[in-house]
Scaffold this motif. Structure first.
Motif, PDB file in Angstrom:
ATOM      1  N   SER A 168       0.804  -1.229   0.000  1.00  0.00           N
ATOM      2  CA  SER A 168       0.000   0.000   0.000  1.00  0.00           C
ATOM      3  C   SER A 168       0.833   1.272   0.000  1.00  0.00           C
ATOM      4  O   SER A 168       0.506   2.248  -0.662  1.00  0.00           O
ATOM      5  CB  SER A 168      -0.925   0.036   1.217  1.00  0.00           C
ATOM      6  N   ARG A 169       1.906   1.276   0.751  1.00  0.00           N
ATOM      7  CA  ARG A 169       2.709   2.496   0.913  1.00  0.00           C
ATOM      8  C   ARG A 169       3.442   2.894  -0.361  1.00  0.00           C
ATOM      9  O   ARG A 169       4.033   3.953  -0.400  1.00  0.00           O
ATOM     10  CB  ARG A 169       3.709   2.278   2.033  1.00  0.00           C
ATOM     11  N   THR A 171       2.045   2.965  -3.474  1.00  0.00           N
ATOM     12  CA  THR A 171       1.161   3.391  -4.565  1.00  0.00           C
ATOM     13  C   THR A 171       0.095   4.322  -4.009  1.00  0.00           C
ATOM     14  O   THR A 171      -0.046   4.461  -2.789  1.00  0.00           O
ATOM     15  CB  THR A 171       0.527   2.162  -5.266  1.00  0.00           C
ATOM     16  N   SER A 192      -2.254  -6.356   3.951  1.00  0.00           N
ATOM     17  CA  SER A 192      -2.061  -5.463   5.092  1.00  0.00           C
ATOM     18  C   SER A 192      -3.045  -4.299   5.061  1.00  0.00           C
ATOM     19  O   SER A 192      -3.198  -3.593   6.053  1.00  0.00           O
ATOM     20  CB  SER A 192      -0.636  -4.904   5.057  1.00  0.00           C
TER      21      SER A 192
ATOM     22  N   THR B  22      -4.381   2.272   5.769  1.00  0.00           N
ATOM     23  CA  THR B  22      -3.409   1.971   6.822  1.00  0.00           C
ATOM     24  C   THR B  22      -3.116   0.490   6.802  1.00  0.00           C
ATOM     25  O   THR B  22      -4.000  -0.312   6.530  1.00  0.00           O
ATOM     26  CB  THR B  22      -4.029   2.365   8.185  1.00  0.00           C
ATOM     27  N   ASP B  23      -1.859   0.148   7.092  1.00  0.00           N
ATOM     28  CA  ASP B  23      -1.507  -1.264   7.205  1.00  0.00           C
ATOM     29  C   ASP B  23      -1.857  -1.767   8.594  1.00  0.00           C
ATOM     30  O   ASP B  23      -1.606  -1.097   9.603  1.00  0.00           O
ATOM     31  CB  ASP B  23      -0.013  -1.459   6.937  1.00  0.00           C
ATOM     32  N   GLU B  26       0.250  -1.391  11.858  1.00  0.00           N
ATOM     33  CA  GLU B  26       0.349  -0.141  12.616  1.00  0.00           C
ATOM     34  C   GLU B  26      -0.579  -0.162  13.836  1.00  0.00           C
ATOM     35  O   GLU B  26      -0.241   0.350  14.902  1.00  0.00           O
ATOM     36  CB  GLU B  26       0.030   1.057  11.708  1.00  0.00           C
ATOM     37  N   VAL B 131       2.786   6.652  14.629  1.00  0.00           N
ATOM     38  CA  VAL B 131       3.027   5.373  13.947  1.00  0.00           C
ATOM     39  C   VAL B 131       1.877   5.017  13.001  1.00  0.00           C
ATOM     40  O   VAL B 131       2.087   4.381  11.975  1.00  0.00           O
ATOM     41  CB  VAL B 131       3.288   4.233  14.969  1.00  0.00           C
ATOM     42  N   GLU B 134       1.917   6.118   8.982  1.00  0.00           N
ATOM     43  CA  GLU B 134       2.954   5.678   8.042  1.00  0.00           C
ATOM     44  C   GLU B 134       2.416   5.435   6.629  1.00  0.00           C
ATOM     45  O   GLU B 134       2.931   5.981   5.652  1.00  0.00           O
ATOM     46  CB  GLU B 134       3.613   4.391   8.558  1.00  0.00           C
ATOM     47  N   THR B 135       1.416   4.594   6.523  1.00  0.00           N
ATOM     48  CA  THR B 135       0.970   4.189   5.192  1.00  0.00           C
ATOM     49  C   THR B 135       0.325   5.351   4.441  1.00  0.00           C
ATOM     50  O   THR B 135       0.588   5.553   3.253  1.00  0.00           O
ATOM     51  CB  THR B 135      -0.012   3.008   5.296  1.00  0.00           C
ATOM     52  N   LEU B 138       3.082   7.728   3.247  1.00  0.00           N
ATOM     53  CA  LEU B 138       3.911   7.174   2.170  1.00  0.00           C
ATOM     54  C   LEU B 138       3.130   6.966   0.885  1.00  0.00           C
ATOM     55  O   LEU B 138       3.644   7.215  -0.209  1.00  0.00           O
ATOM     56  CB  LEU B 138       4.553   5.860   2.620  1.00  0.00           C
ATOM     57  N   SER B 139       1.887   6.494   0.987  1.00  0.00           N
ATOM     58  CA  SER B 139       1.102   6.279  -0.235  1.00  0.00           C
ATOM     59  C   SER B 139       1.025   7.573  -1.037  1.00  0.00           C
ATOM     60  O   SER B 139       1.270   7.595  -2.247  1.00  0.00           O
ATOM     61  CB  SER B 139      -0.322   5.817   0.101  1.00  0.00           C
ATOM     62  N   VAL B 334      10.567   6.090   2.471  1.00  0.00           N
ATOM     63  CA  VAL B 334      10.277   5.299   3.663  1.00  0.00           C
ATOM     64  C   VAL B 334       9.949   6.243   4.822  1.00  0.00           C
ATOM     65  O   VAL B 334      10.225   7.442   4.760  1.00  0.00           O
ATOM     66  CB  VAL B 334      11.464   4.382   4.025  1.00  0.00           C
TER      67      VAL B 334
END
Lengths: 444, 444
Positions: A168-169, A171, A192, B22-23, B26, B131, B134-135, B138-139, B334
């Motif tokens: 996911s992170r 795209t 995830s 979100t993953d 997390e 925390v 994150e996703t 980054l996405s 990242v």
């Protein structure tokens, strides 16, 4: 069983228009065609790929159910009409205000294979009602098919070992959700991505990040055991501990010391995964943790997965390569006008020629189940099938008179279909190397 | 001036949660950290790229405004809580119910350049509140920065000639909207994507498709002139006619016969574009259509655009290569934990090491404006700048105490910033060939 009935967070009771996922020229062409009446001519458009990317041997159709759902939201509210009013005449705007697709759509089932020229989707109706769907149809099918096509190669390389989708992170946040869904169709075991869990019912999974281990850094420095203990306390001994934040050998020792030999799993996210998997397996076994599973992740693609076949790996986490289609981020399908008032039409300049006429397709197979050929034939005709071969109809009715036929296909059904189809490929068709399509396509 | 104030069709008054982009891990890490109180430790996380993809010489930061907007929607309604309740303890679920980010965020401005190690975004707060972002972070940053980085190379190759973004059909329908926006930041003149027009105020543009020309096929066969006449009648003589459906030379002749020498433009979508552009320019000039513009499209990327520099091309249409990041569909950034309770922390196994500690950055330049070096230094310290060099602060406050500072940056401002930054690159930095980053990054 996961289904695709849901459309998004907190807006299930709200109209989320899909009408502007459209290129401006579709509406200006509409305007010109409405002005002289050509807009009402019955037409058919076809979605197909001229070739498979990067010497791949098969493609996987995905996105069909998402497209059918989005079609029900291809409606114009005042916001959308305000946007298009900036460049359209008022009669075109009024026409859009009342837009409903009333035509027919046939297509390959989601989860089916496709090859160059396969008529993946056929859209029939007036020029006006069909031309405006070009971008929406292609966006969804090109994205989802690209991801599913890459994912199927990874699933096949992994064999019976499960793969967790964790890209996911890497795209766009919504593309991530669609990617999780496409990966699940293609045999991934879990994702995830929590929006994919919620919206599409894909099973969720996850381990832990280096940040969690690093969090347990006190005045005396890092304390990996404290991090592992906190995770096991909260999530139970079946959890998976990430062991490569500091030193992997010490990490594995710490993990088993803290969790005991019943620890569910350890994850390795860096380094030479084959070598490390063997070392860690030996160490775990020596510690009596013979059932503790090894999850590997870190820049895995189908080739890296295949290279780990002989190593003691229990499951894979795949991220970047999945969501970027492993070198082929788009399926490259096109949406072409193929008949006008019943007459076949086709562009004829240059190498981008296409074949006119509405088409359907069958795939023939031997009695063993191995597929032989894709036969694309004029809609309404009956292709002859050689003796000893079995024919499977590939084009199924999806929409009739604007209404979806039989409801949305369930995600699990698409996943099962693809699993079955992959078994039908000749063995060369499953090779990861570049080559020709697994079966030829013949056009009648 | 385009702004990013809008969030989507028909739901501006509805809560569209971003909390599940979100993953899963997390939230399980959160759960473990809440259980023992570690969740409340002050931490900082940093977004950076370890390297630039494919030997590129610079990267472009994009997505910042989209991220800040999405942060305001990182809230949990009952639907989201129901999803996470399947795997979380009830006290973690309650914590999420009340979630609001209350920390600080610094970052590079949208439209700024970045290099390996540039601290593109710094997020500070408790472990718990940071925390979980994150996703989402980054996405958005990985997608939008990948597109903007590719687009900037294309814009630079095109020089003063405009580029229309027309890649929506080759990527996920929502990624398409974000791609149009990123391309506009990177200097593209317009987009075909109407949702980007509506949501982000990017200028819209479009020409016509082969389908429109093919629509004018009667019993006597194709009638290109009828199609051109219909388009000119509806859209005026300033329109752009697509001349390569059948034969290009005949197409150009038909276009001028129908529209006259005041025709706005012709588009060529296939074939050897350089050769064809010269032929068509000569033909147009011979027909007196000296001001009719030539638009070329068809598998263009930055290299193809550069190769057409000497040809009589007036503008470009770019699709697939833009939305797929021209070989680098993700920026590979990242999100790493860098301080825990004020102490620098860093993963230290393998090659994926990162540098601990909160950081900020300046970029030095000569008085001529040419940039020299990126200096990444510990937050709170003051880097020494050599005599004769000018320093520019790169990290600006974006969020303070959970509230956005100064409102969202306007899209036009980000576009202007990047245009200025590209001029500051040493000339080698604008080369399309693979090489080292345009300037070195020095870590203090």
């Amino acid at each position: 069983m996961p289904t695709d009935s849901d459309t998004g967070p907190h807006v299930t009771d709200t109209f989320r228009s899909a009408a502007l996922f459209t290129d401006q020229y579709e509406f200006t062409m509409l305007s010109a065609a409405l002005a002289d009446g050509s807009a009402n001519i019955p037409c058919s458009f076809e979605v197909f790929a001229r070739r498979l990317p990067n010497g791949r041997r098969y493609g996987v159709v995905a996105g069909t159910a998402r497209l059918l759902e989005a079609l029900t939201r291809f409606r114009f509210g005042q916001d959308e009409l305000d946007t298009v009013s900036a460049f359209l005449d008022s009669s075109t705007v009024e026409w859009l205000r009342n837009y409903r697709f009333t035509g027919d759509i046939d297509g390959y089932r989601e989860g089916d294979l496709y090859f160059p020229g396969s008529p993946v989707l056929s859209v029939r109706g007036t020029f006006a009602e069909c031309v405006v769907l070009e971008t929406l149809a292609l966006s969804i099918l090109n994205h989802d098919s690209a991801i599913a096509s890459a994912a199927a190669r990874m699933s096949n390389a992994a064999g019976s070992r499960p793969i967790i989708e964790m890209g996911s992170r890497r795209t766009h946040e919504e593309a991530a959700v669609a990617s999780s869904r496409a990966a699940y169709i293609a045999g991934f075991s879990a994702t995830s991505n929590l929006q994919a869990v919620r919206r599409h019912g894909v099973p969720g999974a996850g381990t832990s990040a280096h940040a969690f281990t690093l969090l347990y850094t006190g005045e005396q420095g890092p304390d990996e055991k404290a991090a592992f203990a906190a995770q096991v306390r909260a999530l139970g001994v079946s959890t998976t501990l990430l062991v490569d934040t500091y030193d992997i050998t010490q990490g594995v020792a710490n993990a088993i010391e803290v969790a005991g030999p019943e620890l569910g799993g350890v994850r390795i996210d860096s380094g030479d995964l084959g070598v490390l998997a063997r070392q860690v397996r030996q160490q775990l076994d020596d510690l009596g943790a013979t059932r503790t599973r090894i999850v590997v992740s870190g820049d895995l693609d189908e080739y890296a997965i295949a290279a780990l076949r002989a190593e003691p790996v229990d499951s894979y986490g795949v991220g970047t390569s999945l969501v970027t289609g492993s070198g082929a981020p788009t399926a490259g399908m096109v949406y072409k006008l193929v008949t006008v008032d019943g007459r076949p039409v086709a562009k004829r300049s240059s190498h981008k020629e296409s074949r006119g006429g509405s088409k359907a397709a069958i795939r023939t197979s031997r009695t063993s189940g191995t597929i032989v050929e894709e036969i694309v034939y004029p809609l309404g005709s009956s292709p002859r099938v050689d003796d000893g071969l079995v024919a499977t109809e590939l084009s199924v009715p999806l929409v009739r008179g604007g209404e979806q036929v039989d409801g949305a296909p369930a995600l699990g059904d698409s996943r099962a279909l693809l699993a079955e189809r992959l078994v039908s490929l000749p063995w060369e068709g499953l090779k990861l190397s570049q080559g020709e399509p697994a079966i030829p396509t013949r056009f009648l």
